[in-house]
Every structure is written in structure tokens, then in C-alpha cells.
Design an enzyme around this catalytic site. Sequence first.
Site, PDB file in Angstrom:
ATOM      1  N   ASN A 153       0.806  -1.221   0.000  1.00 11.27           N
ATOM      2  CA  ASN A 153       0.000   0.000   0.000  1.00 11.27           C
ATOM      3  C   ASN A 153       0.840   1.272   0.000  1.00 11.27           C
ATOM      4  O   ASN A 153       0.377   2.316  -0.410  1.00 11.27           O
ATOM      5  CB  ASN A 153      -0.963   0.000   1.197  1.00 11.27           C
ATOM      6  CG  ASN A 153      -0.295  -0.390   2.486  1.00 11.27           C
ATOM      7  OD1 ASN A 153       0.307  -1.462   2.605  1.00 11.27           O
ATOM      8  ND2 ASN A 153      -0.365   0.484   3.477  1.00 11.27           N
ATOM      9  N   GLN A 181      -5.215  -3.979  -1.888  1.00 14.50           N
ATOM     10  CA  GLN A 181      -4.902  -2.917  -2.860  1.00 14.50           C
ATOM     11  C   GLN A 181      -5.151  -3.318  -4.316  1.00 14.50           C
ATOM     12  O   GLN A 181      -4.895  -2.526  -5.226  1.00 14.50           O
ATOM     13  CB  GLN A 181      -3.435  -2.475  -2.698  1.00 14.50           C
ATOM     14  CG  GLN A 181      -3.160  -1.684  -1.429  1.00 14.50           C
ATOM     15  CD  GLN A 181      -3.899  -0.348  -1.391  1.00 14.50           C
ATOM     16  OE1 GLN A 181      -4.279   0.220  -2.419  1.00 14.50           O
ATOM     17  NE2 GLN A 181      -4.127   0.165  -0.191  1.00 14.50           N
ATOM     18  N   HIS A 203     -13.711  -0.434   1.353  1.00 10.61           N
ATOM     19  CA  HIS A 203     -13.493   1.019   1.248  1.00 10.61           C
ATOM     20  C   HIS A 203     -12.294   1.386   0.384  1.00 10.61           C
ATOM     21  O   HIS A 203     -12.067   2.558   0.106  1.00 10.61           O
ATOM     22  CB  HIS A 203     -13.438   1.681   2.638  1.00 10.61           C
ATOM     23  CG  HIS A 203     -12.178   1.488   3.418  1.00 10.61           C
ATOM     24  ND1 HIS A 203     -11.181   2.432   3.451  1.00 10.61           N
ATOM     25  CD2 HIS A 203     -11.761   0.465   4.209  1.00 10.61           C
ATOM     26  CE1 HIS A 203     -10.207   2.003   4.256  1.00 10.61           C
ATOM     27  NE2 HIS A 203     -10.536   0.823   4.719  1.00 10.61           N
ATOM     28  N   CYS A 327      -0.468   6.274   9.918  1.00 12.16           N
ATOM     29  CA  CYS A 327      -1.155   5.743  11.092  1.00 12.16           C
ATOM     30  C   CYS A 327      -0.469   6.179  12.372  1.00 12.16           C
ATOM     31  O   CYS A 327      -0.969   5.964  13.458  1.00 12.16           O
ATOM     32  CB  CYS A 327      -1.200   4.226  11.038  1.00 12.16           C
ATOM     33  SG  CYS A 327      -1.920   3.638   9.518  1.00 12.16           S
TER      34      CYS A 327
HETATM   35  C1  LIG Z   1      -6.289  -0.533   4.024  1.00 16.06           C
HETATM   36  C2  LIG Z   1      -5.528  -1.797   4.064  1.00 16.06           C
HETATM   37  C3  LIG Z   1      -5.831  -2.796   5.019  1.00 16.06           C
HETATM   38  C4  LIG Z   1      -6.857  -2.587   6.111  1.00 16.06           C
HETATM   39  O1  LIG Z   1      -8.163  -2.589   5.655  1.00 16.06           O
HETATM   40  P1  LIG Z   1      -9.296  -2.061   6.660  1.00 16.06           P
HETATM   41  O2  LIG Z   1     -10.583  -2.390   5.991  1.00 16.06           O
HETATM   42  O3  LIG Z   1      -9.089  -0.587   6.790  1.00 16.06           O
HETATM   43  O4  LIG Z   1      -9.119  -2.780   7.937  1.00 16.06           O
HETATM   44  C5  LIG Z   1      -5.109  -3.957   4.995  1.00 16.06           C
HETATM   45  N1  LIG Z   1      -4.152  -4.171   4.071  1.00 16.06           N
HETATM   46  C6  LIG Z   1      -3.845  -3.261   3.141  1.00 16.06           C
HETATM   47  C7  LIG Z   1      -2.785  -3.554   2.152  1.00 16.06           C
HETATM   48  C8  LIG Z   1      -4.512  -2.039   3.111  1.00 16.06           C
HETATM   49  O5  LIG Z   1      -4.178  -1.126   2.201  1.00 16.06           O
END
Ligand SMILES: *Cc1c(COP(=O)(O)O)cnc(C)c1O
Length: 419
Positions: A153, A181, A203, A327
Site C-alpha cells: 500500500n 490494494q 473502502h 497511522c
Molecule cells: C487498508 C488496508 C488494510 C486494512 O483494511 P481495513 O478495511 O481498513 O481494515 C489492509 N491491508 C492493506 C494492504 C490495506 O491497504
Amino acid sequence: MNESPKIYYFDNNATTRIAPEVADAMIPFLREYWGNPSSAYAFGAQVHKHVEAARENVAALINSDPKEVLFTSCGTESNNSAIHSALVTTGKRHVITTAVEHSANINFGEYLQKRGFEVTFLPVESDGALDLHRLEQAIRPDTAIVSIMYANNETGVIFPIEEVAALCRSRGVLCHTDAVQIPGKLKADVKQLAVDFLSLSAHKLHAPKGIGMLYVKRRTKYQPYVIGGHQERGRRGGTESVPNIIGFGRAAELAMTTLEDENTRVRALRDRLENHILRQIPNTIRNGAKEPRLPNTANIAFDFVEAEAVLMLLDQVGICASSGSACTTGSLDPSHVLSAMGVTPMRARGSVRFSLGIYNTDEEVDYLLKHLPPIIQKLRDISPLNPDHPDNDKYDIAGARAKHEQDLAIAKEQEVVSS
Ligand SMILES: *Cc1c(COP(=O)(O)O)cnc(C)c1O
């Protein structure tokens, strides 16, 4: 809330705008069809039908059977659930993951270590790539599962999951991939990948927050993580989040139709942005391999500046981007991903991620390219880290830089002590 001014959104790997089509699909399930899908009467049963239709759409996105899809609350829960299940069903106590995973895996791994399990965090190369030979060497007789992300990510670097899964299969070890991703950017096909588990989060594909899915391959043993009612065919307790599931289903349909746009137009926008920055702003470098990489992600180090300061000044002109440590804003820790790649702490702290999406336009990239260079220049003009500082001859710049590193080290130590 007040009417919001125009935002220039370059943070699509953090979350995405809900597609209007997705919101439209959800509204009837917020207003009229609010029955419990597990109820026996028709008012509930009709909702159940729509939940199953959404499951079919999500399954189609990864070429799985709908029976292999279980809805969860988020990508984090999906990742945690896969690893938890493998540990319980195999009775083994060793987990392999990488040092560049999302905090969903890094922190779960550290939690497991505290609980007496053994976790190997595989290192990566300086370009963010994974050395399969190291994975091969790390697999032991007591390894329960290998959990490796499909695409990173922060850098967009893509890992060879098909090869990872083949290696796991040959050694009799379960394999999970965090593919959060991937949708809309790359075609994910579980039949081709042949993993046991795969996580998605709605999301990240223009659906609401708070809904995710875990693919569990047919005949792979599964132990529920959220224990309760017999929703999700007994695999996850908790009344279904119906409107979110409906939104996820619609977004899955859309993601299949936007692959083309993401890989042509969005890729071209990203490349134009990245090339312009690397050519026009001195002392910049891309973090991570150029390819194979997600088409929407650019992670760039701006030497002699703090990313947090860049983000603050970008925010003042309505531009959203992020640093690896999103974060942990307020913390002095540089991104764990960039650190694992061997990027120096100073360079990592000056790194900014721009992640584009299907709603970005040429004009928005122009706007960013207009505002970014003067922001970097302004910060470099006041930075003691900058060797080209106009007052260089008046000050001991090397000394100032050493002092800066020293201050950070001290502050960091205090941070560790206080936490
Ligand atoms: C955003 C993300 C997550 C976490 O997903 P959530 O629905 O926010 O818990 C996990 N892994 C990757 C690679 C992400 O980009």
C-alpha cells in the site's frame, strides 16, 4: 457540516470516495429493506436474496465460488481471521509474513509473538521486492501459514503471489494474501493464484468503510474468529451489515469495469506526476521498484525536508496525500516499509505517497504540479538539512545535520521510555 471546498485527493490507497452508484444501491437498504436476512418471514428473506446477489458479485471479482466468500467487518479482520484459523486448525505455532505488510499483519504478528507463537517477518530488497529463496528457507515443519500481501500500500510494489502459493503448496503450508490494494487495479483470480485465503476491503474500492471479505478456498479447514450466530454459514457470527454488503457488491461490479481506465488513463496520470517531480525537483528519488507496481501509486523521497511539513502545506491548498507513517502521525518513526527497504531514516522521513484513482483528472495533477515545487523549495530554504542552503557558508551545515539526527534519536528514546 459546512459545504466542503474542492479537495484534490491523492490518497486512494488510504481510502476511496464512495461511488455514486454504490451509494444509490445502498439507500433502499437503509430506508426500506431493513429486515434481518436471517429471519424466516418474507420481509427478511427478500433481503437475504440481495445479500447473496452481492456475494456473487464479490466472488466474481476474484473468480471464486460465492460459497468461498465470507463477509467480515474490514480488511484487518480478514487478515487476522485467516492467520488465526491456520494456527487453530493446524495446531502449528509458526507464521511467516513480511516486514512490509500493513499494520494489520505487523501488529497481529507482534501480538502472536507475545502470546508465545513464532513469527518470521521476511526482509525485502532495496527496491521493495521479495526474495522467494528467503521464503523457501524460512518455511519449517511447524509453519502453519504464510501471509504475504499482493501489493504494497505504500510503494505499490507487487509480489509474485502465484509463486508464493506454489511454494507453500509444495511444502504443505497454508497461504494467505492481503489483496486489499488489488481490485480495480489488477485482475485477481483465485483459481490462478491458488491461495487458500485472500482478503479484500470494500473502502479501497469505492464502497463504504467497515466491510471486508475473506476468501476461504473450498475444502480449506476454517475456524471462525468472530464467534456467535450461524451467519456466513457458521463462519462468522454477527448480523450481516446489509447496506454495506450491498454497497460492496455494487462496487465489485464497478471495479471490473474500471480496470481499463485505471491501467491506461490513471497510469498515465501517475507517470506524468512522477516523471515531472523526478525531473523538475532536484534531490528526489522514487521509493520502490518501477515495475511490477500498481498503476496508481507513486512514493517519492524529497531529500532535506520532513514529509509531515510537506503534507501540512499541501493540505493548506486542499491537496490530500500521505506519508508512510500516516497511522502514526506525531510519531518520529519513519515508515516501517521504507525502513525495511533500507531507506535511510532521513530520506524515509522526507517521503510522500501519492495514490491516484479513477476520479482524478488531468487538471488535478496540473494543480498538484503547480503547488508542489514551491512548497518543497520553501521548506528546503529553511531546512538545516539542505546542503544547498543559501546561508551554508555562515553555518556548520554538516554539524547541524548531525545535531538533528542526534535530537531525533534522543526524542525517540524518550518516546520509547514513555510508551
Ligand atoms: C487498508 C488496508 C488494510 C486494512 O483494511 P481495513 O478495511 O481498513 O481494515 C489492509 N491491508 C492493506 C494492504 C490495506 O491497504
